[in-house]
Motif scaffolding. Sequence first.
Motif, PDB file in Angstrom:
ATOM      1  N   VAL A 107     -37.945 -66.659  13.709  1.00  0.00           N
ATOM      2  CA  VAL A 107     -38.178 -66.073  12.388  1.00  0.00           C
ATOM      3  C   VAL A 107     -39.586 -65.490  12.386  1.00  0.00           C
ATOM      4  CG1 VAL A 107     -38.295 -66.496   9.913  1.00  0.00           C
ATOM      5  CG2 VAL A 107     -36.655 -67.749  11.284  1.00  0.00           C
ATOM      6  N   THR A 108     -39.685 -64.195  12.092  1.00  0.00           N
ATOM      7  CA  THR A 108     -40.986 -63.542  12.008  1.00  0.00           C
ATOM      8  C   THR A 108     -41.203 -63.057  10.581  1.00  0.00           C
ATOM      9  OG1 THR A 108     -40.078 -61.404  12.657  1.00  0.00           O
ATOM     10  CG2 THR A 108     -40.882 -62.820  14.423  1.00  0.00           C
ATOM     11  N   LYS A 109     -42.249 -62.286  10.375  1.00  0.00           N
ATOM     12  CA  LYS A 109     -42.633 -61.861   9.031  1.00  0.00           C
ATOM     13  C   LYS A 109     -41.530 -61.055   8.342  1.00  0.00           C
ATOM     14  CE  LYS A 109     -46.652 -59.721   6.863  1.00  0.00           C
ATOM     15  NZ  LYS A 109     -47.889 -58.992   7.152  1.00  0.00           N
ATOM     16  N   ARG A 110     -40.982 -60.066   9.042  1.00  0.00           N
ATOM     17  CA  ARG A 110     -39.985 -59.193   8.437  1.00  0.00           C
ATOM     18  C   ARG A 110     -38.658 -59.182   9.175  1.00  0.00           C
ATOM     19  NH1 ARG A 110     -44.659 -56.458   8.505  1.00  0.00           N
ATOM     20  NH2 ARG A 110     -45.625 -56.025   6.492  1.00  0.00           N
ATOM     21  N   VAL A 134     -33.841 -58.361  14.676  1.00  0.00           N
ATOM     22  CA  VAL A 134     -33.244 -57.504  13.658  1.00  0.00           C
ATOM     23  C   VAL A 134     -33.990 -57.725  12.353  1.00  0.00           C
ATOM     24  CG1 VAL A 134     -31.100 -56.903  12.501  1.00  0.00           C
ATOM     25  CG2 VAL A 134     -31.011 -57.858  14.777  1.00  0.00           C
ATOM     26  N   ARG A 135     -34.292 -56.640  11.659  1.00  0.00           N
ATOM     27  CA  ARG A 135     -34.944 -56.786  10.347  1.00  0.00           C
ATOM     28  C   ARG A 135     -33.992 -57.425   9.347  1.00  0.00           C
ATOM     29  NH1 ARG A 135     -39.927 -53.149   9.312  1.00  0.00           N
ATOM     30  NH2 ARG A 135     -39.665 -53.511   7.107  1.00  0.00           N
ATOM     31  N   VAL A 136     -34.560 -58.083   8.321  1.00  0.00           N
ATOM     32  CA  VAL A 136     -33.753 -58.844   7.363  1.00  0.00           C
ATOM     33  C   VAL A 136     -32.808 -57.964   6.551  1.00  0.00           C
ATOM     34  CG1 VAL A 136     -35.308 -60.804   7.134  1.00  0.00           C
ATOM     35  CG2 VAL A 136     -35.655 -58.797   5.704  1.00  0.00           C
ATOM     36  N   GLU A 137     -33.084 -56.665   6.450  1.00  0.00           N
ATOM     37  CA  GLU A 137     -32.201 -55.774   5.698  1.00  0.00           C
ATOM     38  C   GLU A 137     -30.838 -55.639   6.359  1.00  0.00           C
ATOM     39  OE1 GLU A 137     -35.342 -55.132   6.567  1.00  0.00           O
ATOM     40  OE2 GLU A 137     -36.347 -53.819   5.135  1.00  0.00           O
ATOM     41  N   HIS A 138     -30.773 -55.882   7.655  1.00  0.00           N
ATOM     42  CA  HIS A 138     -29.536 -55.703   8.411  1.00  0.00           C
ATOM     43  C   HIS A 138     -28.828 -57.020   8.696  1.00  0.00           C
ATOM     44  CE1 HIS A 138     -31.072 -51.673   8.992  1.00  0.00           C
ATOM     45  NE2 HIS A 138     -32.159 -52.166   9.533  1.00  0.00           N
ATOM     46  N   VAL A 139     -29.218 -58.077   7.988  1.00  0.00           N
ATOM     47  CA  VAL A 139     -28.699 -59.414   8.267  1.00  0.00           C
ATOM     48  C   VAL A 139     -28.322 -60.102   6.963  1.00  0.00           C
ATOM     49  CG1 VAL A 139     -29.593 -61.695   8.884  1.00  0.00           C
ATOM     50  CG2 VAL A 139     -29.810 -59.840  10.490  1.00  0.00           C
TER      51      VAL A 139
END
Length: 166
Positions: free
Chosen positions: A72-75, A96-101
């Motif tokens: 888990v990273t910042k974004r 993968v960025r959180v918008e795609h998950v």
Amino acid sequence: WSRMGCGKARGVRRNTRDMFQKTFGEKGLPSMTTYLTTYKLGDYVDIKVNGAIHKGMPYRYYHGRTGRVWNVTKRALGVMVNKQVKGRVISKRIHVRVEHVKLSKCQDEFKARVSRNEKVKAEAKRAGKRVEVLKRLPKDPKPGYIVKAKKQTVHTMCAVPYELLA
């Protein structure tokens, strides 16, 4: 001798016109719940590409796949996904960025069944009885029945003989 515009497309986003498209009424940027969702290590997540956000977009193969969070990273999230390559299955680690998950519901039914079984075990232990079968069983066949038809005359149909008209 070169022909412009011919040949196979080889881009990273090839064949994604329908895949990354948003459904009717879901255009625009993601809501705040997308960014405020808490992810922990070991969570199961579904990779669903958001076509409006181009940063941190995974390759098209991973769209619709389920994986486990390993970082888990910042974004973004590090997701471990299984990929079949010829005869073997490789565990791929992608960011993968959180918008795609989104959090997966693949384990909800399993967790509910486990908690239900634990309650049944505790009640049986309190009552001093044996636990009945806790495994999932296939559905029994439906009971047989007789179909009653209305009383009607039976019409038999047969072919008319062919007559040669000369």
